[in-house]
Design a protein around this motif. Structure first.
Motif, PDB file in Angstrom:
ATOM      1  N   LEU A  40       4.429   3.975 -24.071  1.00  0.00           N
ATOM      2  CA  LEU A  40       3.486   2.904 -23.769  1.00  0.00           C
ATOM      3  C   LEU A  40       3.307   2.763 -22.254  1.00  0.00           C
ATOM      4  N   ALA A  41       4.405   2.897 -21.512  1.00  0.00           N
ATOM      5  CA  ALA A  41       4.319   2.802 -20.052  1.00  0.00           C
ATOM      6  C   ALA A  41       3.469   3.929 -19.480  1.00  0.00           C
ATOM      7  N   VAL A  42       3.640   5.135 -20.010  1.00  0.00           N
ATOM      8  CA  VAL A  42       2.842   6.276 -19.553  1.00  0.00           C
ATOM      9  C   VAL A  42       1.364   6.028 -19.848  1.00  0.00           C
ATOM     10  N   ARG A  43       1.074   5.605 -21.056  1.00  0.00           N
ATOM     11  CA  ARG A  43      -0.324   5.369 -21.453  1.00  0.00           C
ATOM     12  C   ARG A  43      -0.986   4.330 -20.554  1.00  0.00           C
ATOM     13  N   ALA A  44      -0.294   3.209 -20.337  1.00  0.00           N
ATOM     14  CA  ALA A  44      -0.877   2.134 -19.533  1.00  0.00           C
ATOM     15  C   ALA A  44      -1.008   2.547 -18.072  1.00  0.00           C
ATOM     16  N   THR A  45      -0.051   3.309 -17.566  1.00  0.00           N
ATOM     17  CA  THR A  45      -0.113   3.739 -16.172  1.00  0.00           C
ATOM     18  C   THR A  45      -1.237   4.752 -15.963  1.00  0.00           C
ATOM     19  N   MET A  46      -1.434   5.642 -16.913  1.00  0.00           N
ATOM     20  CA  MET A  46      -2.572   6.553 -16.837  1.00  0.00           C
ATOM     21  C   MET A  46      -3.883   5.774 -16.846  1.00  0.00           C
ATOM     22  N   ALA A  47      -3.966   4.776 -17.722  1.00  0.00           N
ATOM     23  CA  ALA A  47      -5.179   3.961 -17.784  1.00  0.00           C
ATOM     24  C   ALA A  47      -5.403   3.223 -16.475  1.00  0.00           C
ATOM     25  N   LEU A  48      -4.329   2.751 -15.864  1.00  0.00           N
ATOM     26  CA  LEU A  48      -4.429   2.069 -14.579  1.00  0.00           C
ATOM     27  C   LEU A  48      -5.042   2.989 -13.529  1.00  0.00           C
ATOM     28  N   ALA A  49      -4.546   4.227 -13.460  1.00  0.00           N
ATOM     29  CA  ALA A  49      -5.074   5.173 -12.480  1.00  0.00           C
ATOM     30  C   ALA A  49      -6.540   5.474 -12.744  1.00  0.00           C
ATOM     31  N   LEU A  50      -6.896   5.645 -14.000  1.00  0.00           N
ATOM     32  CA  LEU A  50      -8.296   5.913 -14.348  1.00  0.00           C
ATOM     33  C   LEU A  50      -9.182   4.706 -14.030  1.00  0.00           C
ATOM     34  N   ARG A  51      -8.630   3.510 -14.208  1.00  0.00           N
ATOM     35  CA  ARG A  51      -9.371   2.301 -13.834  1.00  0.00           C
ATOM     36  C   ARG A  51      -9.618   2.308 -12.324  1.00  0.00           C
ATOM     37  N   GLY A  52      -8.631   2.751 -11.569  1.00  0.00           N
ATOM     38  CA  GLY A  52      -8.799   2.833 -10.132  1.00  0.00           C
ATOM     39  C   GLY A  52      -9.872   3.813  -9.717  1.00  0.00           C
ATOM     40  N   LEU A  53     -10.109   4.817 -10.557  1.00  0.00           N
ATOM     41  CA  LEU A  53     -11.153   5.809 -10.275  1.00  0.00           C
ATOM     42  C   LEU A  53     -12.512   5.404 -10.831  1.00  0.00           C
ATOM     43  N   GLY A  54     -12.590   4.183 -11.361  1.00  0.00           N
ATOM     44  CA  GLY A  54     -13.892   3.646 -11.730  1.00  0.00           C
ATOM     45  C   GLY A  54     -14.168   3.444 -13.200  1.00  0.00           C
ATOM     46  N   MET A  55     -13.246   3.873 -14.092  1.00  0.00           N
ATOM     47  CA  MET A  55     -13.480   3.679 -15.518  1.00  0.00           C
ATOM     48  C   MET A  55     -13.257   2.221 -15.921  1.00  0.00           C
ATOM     49  N   ALA A  56     -14.002   1.766 -16.907  1.00  0.00           N
ATOM     50  CA  ALA A  56     -13.736   0.457 -17.492  1.00  0.00           C
ATOM     51  C   ALA A  56     -12.414   0.507 -18.256  1.00  0.00           C
ATOM     52  N   ARG A  57     -11.792  -0.645 -18.446  1.00  0.00           N
ATOM     53  CA  ARG A  57     -10.461  -0.691 -19.042  1.00  0.00           C
ATOM     54  C   ARG A  57     -10.416  -0.012 -20.406  1.00  0.00           C
ATOM     55  N   GLN A  92     -12.397   2.191 -21.831  1.00  0.00           N
ATOM     56  CA  GLN A  92     -12.615   3.628 -21.713  1.00  0.00           C
ATOM     57  C   GLN A  92     -11.392   4.313 -21.110  1.00  0.00           C
ATOM     58  N   ALA A  93     -10.746   3.649 -20.152  1.00  0.00           N
ATOM     59  CA  ALA A  93      -9.585   4.235 -19.490  1.00  0.00           C
ATOM     60  C   ALA A  93      -8.446   4.463 -20.475  1.00  0.00           C
ATOM     61  N   PHE A  94      -8.232   3.554 -21.409  1.00  0.00           N
ATOM     62  CA  PHE A  94      -7.162   3.735 -22.393  1.00  0.00           C
ATOM     63  C   PHE A  94      -7.506   4.852 -23.376  1.00  0.00           C
TER      64      PHE A  94
END
Length: 327
Positions: A292-309, A311-313
């Motif tokens: 779960l930590a890996v998934r959320a952290t990946m989504a966080l990075a993708l959010r930083g690159l401009g994806m909506a939350r 979509q990032a997950f």
């Protein structure tokens, strides 16, 4: 007898600004901070002044103007090499409660072609597990100069470089931790430097109240950044708690609240077995908290690159499933 008063050291003014008592002390202006850090970086201060300055600043707590001024002084002396990178990923805290799952997040993102620069300041506190200690285990390239970083990013999309390899003056200040007994503000400053001018700088600031200051400092610098209170001080989302995102894009600050991914808190492991990271990466075992930590952290990075939350997950799940488990 002709008594001559010795001249005051030029750096004394900055110690005085911070240490002139409850009524006399104040924050430095951005310009003062830039000048003070410039003198520190140029080796124009005495060791006693360095220690006093760092501890007074730590006691006062640095603000956005000061952080921006410090960063400008560093960038003036260390212009960013022309190396394309998507994410700047500072790693300076180390982990003691949970394994550093953020490393698997970075590896999976890099496997998809996202170029990530990680940097850290060494294993400075006993009882913590640091990125530098796990590079071989997880096959993450260790680089000692920018040429090696460029090659690693070209071939692997992921590189780690120690702070001492590109900012030895700052590493020396960090190394004073065991002499002074406290971490200095340099631990915070290193997180904001973004030495290659990445598209997005990720930052984890553990202590409450500092997150907004770091976000605002990045905004003053014109950087795109995202700051969280990461687990253990690293850029890692704790899936058991809500996560507040402090972002700045094109000089505009924004905030976003992410709910916890788990309804119940996971039990903290009794010991940290780093081999568990490699086993989860290869799909040989599962770890409820870690994945779960890996998934959320990946989504966080993708959010930083401009994806909506949302979509990032979805994208994080896809990229994790497509990771190169042999690497």
């Amino acid at each position: 007898m002709n008594l001559i008063t010795p001249p005051e050291h030029p750096f004394a003014q900055f110690v005085r600004i911070l240490g002139k008592g409850k009524r006399g002390a104040r924050n430095m202006t951005r310009e003062e901070a830039r000048e003070a850090m410039g003198m520190l970086l140029d080796g124009e201060v005495e060791d006693t002044q360095l220690g006093a300055f760092l501890m007074l600043l730590r006691h006062k707590e640095e603000n956005a103007e000061e952080l921006a001024g410090f960063t400008e002084a560093f960038r003036q002396r260390n212009p960013a090499p022309s190396i394309a990178v998507d994410l700047d990923w500072p790693s300076y805290a180390g982990k003691k409660r949970h394994l550093p799952w953020y490393l698997l997040a970075a590896k999976a993102l890099a496997d998809s072609g996202i170029r990530i620069l990680m940097h850290g300041g060494g294993a400075h506190t006993a009882g913590r597990l640091y990125t530098e200690q796990l590079l071989d285990l997880l096959d993450i390239p260790l680089c000692q100069d920018w040429n090696q970083v460029e090659a690693a990013l070209r071939e692997r999309q992921l590189a780690f470089i120690p702070l001492g390899a590109w900012a030895p003056q700052l590493q020396r200040m960090i190394d004073l931790r065991n002499t002074l007994g406290l971490r200095s503000p340099i631990h915070s400053l290193a997180r904001i430097l973004n030495p290659l001018g990445a598209r997005c700088g990720l930052q984890s600031i553990f202590h409450p109240g500092y997150q907004a200051e770091h976000r605002d400092a990045s905004g003053l610098l014109g950087d795109h950044a995202m700051v969280i209170k990461g687990e253990g001080g690293e850029i890692e989302v704790n899936p058991d708690t809500a996560c507040h995102l402090y972002g700045t894009t094109d000089g505009q600050a924004w905030d976003e609240e992410w709910p916890a991914l788990s309804a119940l808190r996971h039990v903290k492991p009794e010991t940290l077995d780093a081999s568990q990271l490699a086993a989860v990466w290869r799909g040989e075992c599962e770890d409820g908290y870690g994945q779960l930590a890996v998934r959320a952290t990946m989504a966080l990075a993708l959010r930083g690159l401009g994806m909506a939350r949302e979509q990032a997950f979805v994208e994080a799940d896809r990229l994790w499933a497509a990771r190169k488990v042999s690497s």
